[in-house]
Enzyme design. Sequence first.
Site, short mmCIF file in Angstrom:
data_model
loop_
_atom_site.label_atom_id
_atom_site.label_comp_id
_atom_site.label_asym_id
_atom_site.label_seq_id
_atom_site.Cartn_x
_atom_site.Cartn_y
_atom_site.Cartn_z
N ASP A 19 0.87 -1.17 0.00
CA ASP A 19 0.00 0.00 0.00
C ASP A 19 0.92 1.23 0.00
O ASP A 19 2.10 1.12 0.33
CB ASP A 19 -0.85 -0.07 1.28
CG ASP A 19 -1.72 1.14 1.48
OD1 ASP A 19 -2.24 1.67 0.49
OD2 ASP A 19 -1.90 1.53 2.65
N ASP A 21 -0.11 5.14 0.87
CA ASP A 21 -0.35 6.12 1.94
C ASP A 21 -0.47 5.43 3.29
O ASP A 21 -1.29 4.52 3.46
CB ASP A 21 -1.62 6.93 1.64
CG ASP A 21 -1.52 7.68 0.30
OD1 ASP A 21 -0.39 8.01 -0.11
OD2 ASP A 21 -2.57 7.93 -0.32
MG LIG Z 1 -2.96 3.10 3.56
#
Ligand SMILES: [Mg+2]
Length: 186
Positions: A19, A21
């Site tokens: 992932d 962010d």
């Molecule tokens: Mg995230």
Amino acid sequence: MLVWLGSAKPRHRRFLLLDRDGVVNVNRPDYVKSLAEVCFYPEALEALGLLERNGIGVILISNQSGINRGLIAWDDFWEMHEGVLGRVEESGGAIQAAFYCPHRPDERCECRKPAPAMIFASCRFAGIDPAQTFFAGDSASDMEAAGNAGCRGVRILRTQTDLSMPEAPGYKTLLDAVVSIYGNSF
Ligand SMILES: [Mg+2]
Ligand SMILES: [Zn+2]
């Protein structure tokens, strides 16, 4: 699903899915909307360098609903993408591919995590088996996506103190996770 491939064919044999962010850079409640708002975790950049030096490719898998919410302009989105790639390279790391979902939840698309479509697409590109692959994320929906894809979820908890996750191992930092997962094979 937005797909960016750094090369037509994968350069690595092993891959870690990440992932973005909250894992590579600090997440924001109002979305990370431009390169100026991208604040990297130094330890994550270190982890990305370590992965590249050890021949493990990295693929980003990220929900970016801010795009279709009208909060992230396309130019800013791609500038952010290029900026993240550039900064990772400066740190000795490399991103091999990136898969983004631009949709809002109400659009009911097939790619938004926790749906497994982006994980499946990345595994097809990389030529890897989801069951043998780790996906590291910071949210519950990342762990759900990992479960839905049949791959191994790894939760990055950072500011949270509860490191015990019944469904997935939790680590304080990406660097901790990487050393724990691959330490023996580095
Ligand atoms: Mg995230
Ligand atoms: Zn989508």
